[in-house]
Each structure stands twice: as structure tokens, then as C-alpha cells.
Design a protein around this motif. Structure first.
Motif, PDB file in Angstrom:
ATOM      1  N   LEU A  71       0.831  -1.211   0.000  1.00  0.00           N
ATOM      2  CA  LEU A  71       0.000   0.000   0.000  1.00  0.00           C
ATOM      3  C   LEU A  71       0.866   1.262   0.000  1.00  0.00           C
ATOM      4  CD1 LEU A  71      -2.844  -1.012   2.492  1.00  0.00           C
ATOM      5  CD2 LEU A  71      -2.959  -0.948   0.001  1.00  0.00           C
ATOM      6  N   ASP A  90      -6.132   5.209  -1.904  1.00  0.00           N
ATOM      7  CA  ASP A  90      -7.450   5.302  -1.237  1.00  0.00           C
ATOM      8  C   ASP A  90      -8.184   6.594  -1.565  1.00  0.00           C
ATOM      9  OD1 ASP A  90      -5.126   5.800   0.115  1.00  0.00           O
ATOM     10  OD2 ASP A  90      -5.777   4.922   1.993  1.00  0.00           O
ATOM     11  N   PRO A  95      -8.899   1.233  -3.703  1.00  0.00           N
ATOM     12  CA  PRO A  95      -9.295   0.156  -2.780  1.00  0.00           C
ATOM     13  C   PRO A  95     -10.804  -0.079  -2.777  1.00  0.00           C
ATOM     14  CG  PRO A  95      -7.784   1.668  -1.698  1.00  0.00           C
ATOM     15  CD  PRO A  95      -8.197   2.313  -2.978  1.00  0.00           C
ATOM     16  N   GLY A  96     -11.582   0.996  -2.889  1.00  0.00           N
ATOM     17  CA  GLY A  96     -13.046   0.869  -2.956  1.00  0.00           C
ATOM     18  C   GLY A  96     -13.453   0.047  -4.165  1.00  0.00           C
ATOM     19  N   SER A 154     -14.896   7.069  -5.898  1.00  0.00           N
ATOM     20  CA  SER A 154     -15.109   6.462  -4.580  1.00  0.00           C
ATOM     21  C   SER A 154     -16.598   6.349  -4.289  1.00  0.00           C
ATOM     22  CB  SER A 154     -14.461   7.301  -3.479  1.00  0.00           C
ATOM     23  OG  SER A 154     -13.088   7.319  -3.639  1.00  0.00           O
ATOM     24  N   VAL A 246      -2.730  -3.303  -5.025  1.00  0.00           N
ATOM     25  CA  VAL A 246      -3.822  -2.905  -4.125  1.00  0.00           C
ATOM     26  C   VAL A 246      -4.969  -3.920  -4.222  1.00  0.00           C
ATOM     27  CG1 VAL A 246      -5.588  -1.131  -3.712  1.00  0.00           C
ATOM     28  CG2 VAL A 246      -3.230  -0.462  -4.127  1.00  0.00           C
ATOM     29  N   VAL A 250      -6.453  -5.931  -1.019  1.00  0.00           N
ATOM     30  CA  VAL A 250      -7.859  -5.792  -0.622  1.00  0.00           C
ATOM     31  C   VAL A 250      -8.550  -7.160  -0.649  1.00  0.00           C
ATOM     32  CG1 VAL A 250     -10.088  -4.809  -1.333  1.00  0.00           C
ATOM     33  CG2 VAL A 250      -8.061  -3.374  -1.291  1.00  0.00           C
ATOM     34  N   ALA A 255     -10.539  -3.525   2.918  1.00  0.00           N
ATOM     35  CA  ALA A 255     -10.032  -2.177   2.642  1.00  0.00           C
ATOM     36  C   ALA A 255      -9.282  -1.636   3.854  1.00  0.00           C
ATOM     37  CB  ALA A 255     -11.191  -1.266   2.283  1.00  0.00           C
ATOM     38  N   GLY A 257      -7.249   1.579   4.797  1.00  0.00           N
ATOM     39  CA  GLY A 257      -7.039   2.904   4.223  1.00  0.00           C
ATOM     40  C   GLY A 257      -5.860   3.663   4.787  1.00  0.00           C
ATOM     41  N   PHE A 258      -5.462   4.692   4.066  1.00  0.00           N
ATOM     42  CA  PHE A 258      -4.561   5.763   4.473  1.00  0.00           C
ATOM     43  C   PHE A 258      -3.075   5.391   4.571  1.00  0.00           C
ATOM     44  CE2 PHE A 258      -8.594   7.653   5.673  1.00  0.00           C
ATOM     45  CZ  PHE A 258      -8.438   8.927   5.149  1.00  0.00           C
ATOM     46  N   GLY A 309      -8.377  -1.922   9.598  1.00  0.00           N
ATOM     47  CA  GLY A 309      -8.761  -0.824   8.709  1.00  0.00           C
ATOM     48  C   GLY A 309      -9.308   0.360   9.485  1.00  0.00           C
ATOM     49  N   SER A 313      -7.449   4.071   9.586  1.00  0.00           N
ATOM     50  CA  SER A 313      -8.237   5.258   9.248  1.00  0.00           C
ATOM     51  C   SER A 313      -8.206   6.263  10.391  1.00  0.00           C
ATOM     52  CB  SER A 313      -9.686   4.879   8.935  1.00  0.00           C
ATOM     53  OG  SER A 313      -9.731   4.121   7.765  1.00  0.00           O
TER      54      SER A 313
END
Lengths: 335, 259
Positions: A71, A90, A95-96, A154, A246, A250, A255, A257-258, A309, A313
Motif C-alpha cells: 500500500l 485510497d 481500494p473501494g 469512490s 492494491v 484488498v 479495505a 485505508g490511508f 482498517g 483510518s
């Protein structure tokens, strides 16, 4: 020869990663000492301890290392390519998109959580998402255009995930998908490692092999092209690398994130801001961050284990806000 | 050495460069002048391989179409307008980017790279800036650093698009003297300039472009006459002589004259 500062930084991050990895092997419902953890890793000591370390905690630790590194590497590569510090996977919806691909695969029964079809579905959708983003915003997009395009994608994939949940065949399936989406390394096995590893290895190889071209790109496309760099090929390789990496992450962990936004930012000032020199230390720092976050979720007392996750976040959002404030301050100084 | 035969560039359906032919010798400093939008930048971009061109382009004796990207990058150094720098990279690292065509670059120096970077920094009066972030420099300092990056390539052809646009008078003279020395050392230098007097002072040859075509080509004394300035630039200039070189001060536009 790599810069001596880069070597020192990389070595320091590796040492930190090693300590965190051993800590990760210790933590769990069954408390193990440092000696039991290291002994268990090498098959020495109580057979139960060996089993716990090798079969339960080692795959989880390896996944944290692999996913954190991938990531962060993806973030570094995208930021270098788009010449933009906000271009993390993200923020851009990759990732979504990968999550939607995986969820769709599970919901339609085309893929199950332990098959190679799952990462392929996730990677395919991540690829579509990144290509759509580049098409929408353009390679030299300014921050506003980039964020708007990322927000649109997203939102689209968020809505599609919601639609899939809405149409899920049972409440159990809905809960299963929802928890999976929160991102977790809990109860992962070597099967998960082997599903993600080939894709992550190829993606990392591609992104590392092309990293030196990003330095020339930081002086603009004309300087890059007149330095002998094929920009179209660089873009394609980077997008494919990010989508594959990614998507695979995932697919096995949901997911998270960040990491891709935060880690390259922390590393960049330490390597003289050269986009090519961010990659390797960012990978190791990404692994360190996710190992630390995965240790935190096991240390915080709760009825049910926190999802990793959620933790990344919670760390990432304040960082993102700090980034916005910093950019605002810079803009005010420039004015 | 550059050889262009009937080189044309069409952008978005419009002919921007129209059957341009040009031959340069080793060690020439050629000033490319012309009004805004005449095609000067496009000419340089076509030579550098940045604009899709029809016709024949030969660089240092090789057909440009048959050169790999790396070979072309080692042969032609291009200094674009704008002086873009996205990240606060140190000046030394920016100049080291010039070594990428040779397999070097920031953080992976090969033999000769350090010397090339040091020479380029010294030549552009930028040694004292070496450790500063490029984004914190003034526009003039940044312009000199970008020229240093192009010089660090050590190419046989240097294309500089308005290299003195952001510089104060002393550094304008300094940079043009440097380009003159670079040419004297055997490099073919093509520089887009807007200052006619400085073009006449330093260039051994002036190429005038108007509406995508070369309309005059030769030594400054022969090229820069009143008729050409009126026809191409739409100005009447004060025409003086100093040290055997023309000094041109644009004074009136054609519109002023008609009033």
C-alpha cells in the motif's frame, strides 16, 4: 551507489520492522514470551507454541508486512507519477473499486474468500478504477480535479458496494461482507498469503523497476521525455502495478485505508524529496505501520477485536487534516 | 550538428512548423528569434523529439527516427520554458537529473556524474545553491539551476527555450556568455531569445521564424535590418552599432507609425 542516508534510514526501519514482527508473533489470546515466539518460529519448544506461532500468527504477520509495504509503495508510485502529494490509492478510489470487485465476486458466487478468482476480481476492478481516474482527471491534473475525480469514483464504488449489500441473499452474507470491508488480518492463513503474494511480488517489482524515471518527471513531462523516458509506458506500468498490488491486498484483507497516503509523506523529507528514493524506505515503513496497527488492535481490550482498517483510518484521518492545514498555511505564506 | 530537411509539425490540425530546413555546424550558437506563436518552441521540441514531426531530422550524423530514446537524450539536451519543479528536491539533485540519460541520477551516481554536476553548477554560478530546495529559489536562480541540469547532460546539441527570460541583466549576460563558451567547446547551441540586441551580441548566427517558416538565416549584421524588423515583428527600432555589433532598441510599433 545508494545514498548513505537512505541506507541508514532503510536499516533503521528494517530493525524496527523486525522488532514489531516478533512482537506480532507474541500477541494473541495465548500470551507467549519473546523466547517462546522466536523458538516457535524456528520449530523449537512446546509443539502447541510452535503451532500457534507458525500456523496462526506467522501468516498474519507476513500479511501485515506484505500489505503495508504494498500500500505504501503504491502511494509513493502514484504520487510520483501524478506529481501530486494527494494521489494515494485510497483517495483515488482504488481500494473501494477492488473491494467492490471482491464483494461482487463473493455475492455472485463467482469467487470465494479462499480462491485465486477473488484477487483477480479485485485487481480487475482496481485497474478499471485507476484507468478511469487517469482518463477523467488527466495525468497532470491539479489537486482539485484529482480529488473531484477520486471522490466521484469512490462514491460510485461505495454506492455499488451498498447495492450489492442491499441485494445480498441473506443477513449472514451482509454481515460477512460488512466485516470483511472493515479490513482485518484476523484468522488469516498461509492460503491468504499464497493468494496475494504472487500479485504483490509482480506489482512491487514493476513499481520498483520504474521508480528512477519519476525523478526526471518531477521537472515536468518535457524534461522527462527529453531524458529518454517513455511516459506512456511509465503510466501504464505504474497503473497496472498499483491496481495489481492494491487489488491483491484488498482481496485478502479488505479495505485498509490511508497507509498509501501517510507513509510516503513521512518518508519523503527524509530522502530529500526525490520521488524515486521514497519507494524502498516507504515500503518498509508501510510494513512497520501495519505491523504496529495490527499489534494495537490486539492490545486494546474489547469484546471483539478491532479491525485494522478502522485503526489505520483513525491514524490517517488526523494526518490528512494536518496535511490540509499545512497546505493552507503554505498557500497563505505564498499569498 | 543538426540537419533538418522539410520538417513540418501539425498540432490540433494546424500547421505550426512548415517545411523548415536548417543545417548547423559543430560549435555554432544560433539564436532563434521571431514573434510570439511563430513556431520557435515547436522547432526546438521537434528537434528534441517532443513534437510529432514530418520530414528528416539528423542529429550528430544519425537519423533521429532510428535513435533510441536514450541515445537521443544523450545527444540532445533540452531546456524547456517554465522551470517546473514539483518537489522541494535539492539543487544538486535537480542538476543530477541531467545524468539520467547516462544511467546516473540523484542517489545513484556513476563515474563522471559528480564531476559533470559540479562543472554545471560552477558554470551557472549555482554552487552556493547546491543544498537548497529548488522550490525555495527565486525565478532567476531557478532558471540558472535548470540550465545547469541541461548542461550536466553534456550533450552535443543544447536546445534552450528562452534561457534568460527570468534573469536580471548581469545574469542574462552571464548565461549567454556561458552558452557562447559551451558552443565554443564544440556543442551546437540553439537558443530561443526575445532580446534582439543580446541575440546579435552573442549568437554567431540568427534564424528568424515567422508563421512557422524560416524567413531569414545568417549572421546578425546581415539578418537584423529595418525591413525584417518591420515585416516580422511589426516594429521600427533604433539601430546603433557598438563594438562592431548591432544594438537594436524597438521604439515604435507599425501602429504607432500609422497614427
Amino acid at each position: 551507489m545508494p545514498d548513505a542516508r537512505d541506507i541508514r534510514l532503510t536499516a533503521g526501519l528494517c530493525a524496527l520492522g523486525l522488532a514489531l514482527a516478533i512482537l506480532s508473533l507474541r500477541l494473541g489470546p495465548v500470551g507467549l514470551s519473546w523466547g517462546q515466539s522466536i523458538g516457535g518460529l524456528f520449530g523449537v519448544g512446546d509443539p502447541i507454541d510452535v503451532l500457534i506461532v507458525r500456523e496462526l500468527r506467522l501468516p498474519r504477520t507476513l500479511l501485515a508486512i506484505m500489505i503495508g509495504a504494498m500500500l505504501a509503495l503504491s502511494g509513493a508510485a502514484l504520487q510520483g507519477l501524478m506529481r501530486n502529494p494527494l494521489a494515494a490509492p485510497d483517495i483515488l478510489g482504488a481500494p473501494g473499486a477492488a473491494a467492490f470487485g471482491a464483494v461482487l465476486g463473493i455475492a455472485t458466487g463467482l469467487a470465494d474468500a479462499l480462491s485465486f478468482t477473488l484477487p483477480l476480481a479485485a485487481i480487475g476492478m482496481a485497474l478499471i478504477s485507476v484507468a478511469a481516474l487517469m482518463g477523467l482527471a488527466g495525468r497532470q491534473a491539479n489537486i482539485v480535479t484529482l480529488l473531484l475525480a477520486g471522490l466521484a469514483l469512490s462514491s460510485l464504488f461505495g454506492a455499488l458496494i451498498s447495492l450489492t449489500l442491499n441485494l445480498a441473499p441473506s443477513l449472514y452474507a451482509t454481515l460477512e461482507i460488512t466485516f470483511w470491508l472493515l479490513g482485518s488480518l484476523e484468522d488469516r492463513s498461509f492460503r491468504h498469503v499464497s493468494i496475494a503474494a504472487p500479485f504483490v511480488a509482480v506489482a512491487a517489482w514493476i513499481l520498483l523497476a520504474t521508480r528512477h524515471q519519476l525523478t526526471a518527471l518531477s521537472l515536468g513531462e518535457d524534461v522527462a521525455t527529453s531524458s529518454g523516458i517513455d511516459l506512456q509506458r511509465l503510466s501504464r506500468m505504474t497503473l497496472f502495478g498499483v491496481a495489481a498490488g492494491v487489488g491483491a491486498c484488498v482481496a485478502v484483507a479488505g479495505a485498509i485505508g490511508f497507509v498509501g497516503l501517510v507513509v510516503p509523506h513521512l518518508i519523503r523529507p527524509l530522502v530529500g524529496h526525490d520521488p524515486a528514493r521514497v519507494h524502498v524506505p516507504a515500503m518498509i515503513a508501510g510494513a512497520d505501520l501495519l505491523l504496529a496497527a495490527d499489534c494495537i488492535v490486539r492490545l486494546i481490550p474489547a469484546n471483539t477485536e478491532l479491525h485494522i482498517g478502522v485503526v489505520t483510518s483513525l491514524i490517517g484521518v488526523p494526518f490528512f487534516i494536518a496535511l490540509v492545514v499545512d497546505r493552507r498555511r503554505q498557500a497563505e505564506v505564498a499569498a | 550538428m543538426i540537419e533538418l530537411d522539410d520538417v513540418s509539425v501539425r498540432l490540433a490540425g494546424r500547421i505550426v512548423l512548415d517545411r523548415v530546413s536548417l543545417r548547423s555546424s559543430k560549435g555554432e550558437l544560433i539564436a532563434v528569434i521571431g514573434p510570439n506563436g511563430a513556431g520557435k518552441t515547436t522547432l526546438l521540441r521537434a528537434i528534441a523529439g517532443l513534437a510529432p514531426a514530418d520530414g528528416r531530422i539528423q542529429l550528430a550524423g544519425q537519423d533521429a527516427r532510428e535513435m533510441s530514446g536514450t541515445t537521443r537524450a544523450r545527444t540532445v539536451a533540452y531546456l524547456p520554458q517554465g522551470n517546473i519543479a514539483d518537489w522541494p528536491i535539492s539543487v544538486r539533485d535537480v542538476v543530477a537529473i541531467g545524468r539520467i540519460p547516462h544511467g546516473g541520477g540523484p542517489g545513484r551516481e556513476r563515474e563522471g556524474d559528480a564531476a559533470a554536476v559540479a562543472t554545471a553548477l560552477a558554470a551557472t554560478d549555482a554552487v552556493h545553491l547546491a543544498e537548497r530546495p529548488i522550490t525555495e529559489l527565486s525565478s532567476g536562480e531557478r532558471a540558472r539551476v535548470m540550465l545547469a541540469r541541461a548542461l550536466a547532460v553534456q550533450a552535443t546539441i543544447l536546445l534552450a527555450d528562452e534561457p534568460i527570460a527570468a534573469l536580471d541583466p548581469a545574469h542574462q549576460l552571464g548565461v549567454l556568455a556561458l552558452l557562447e563558451r559551451t558552443a565554443a567547446s564544440g556543442t551546437t547551441v540553439l537558443a530561443v531569445l526575445h532580446d534582439l540586441t543580446l541575440a546579435a551580441r552573442f549568437a554567431s548566427r540568427i534564424v528568424v521564424i515567422d508563421d512557422g517558416r524560416i524567413v531569414a538565416d545568417g549572421p546578425p549584421q546581415k539578418v537584423l535590418d529595418e525591413a525584417l524588423l518591420g515585416r516580422v515583428f511589426g516594429v521600427r527600432a533604433l539601430h546603433l552599432q557598438h563594438d562592431g555589433k548591432p544594438v537594436l532598441v524597438p521604439w515604435l510599433t507599425q501602429a504607432d507609425l500609422r497614427r
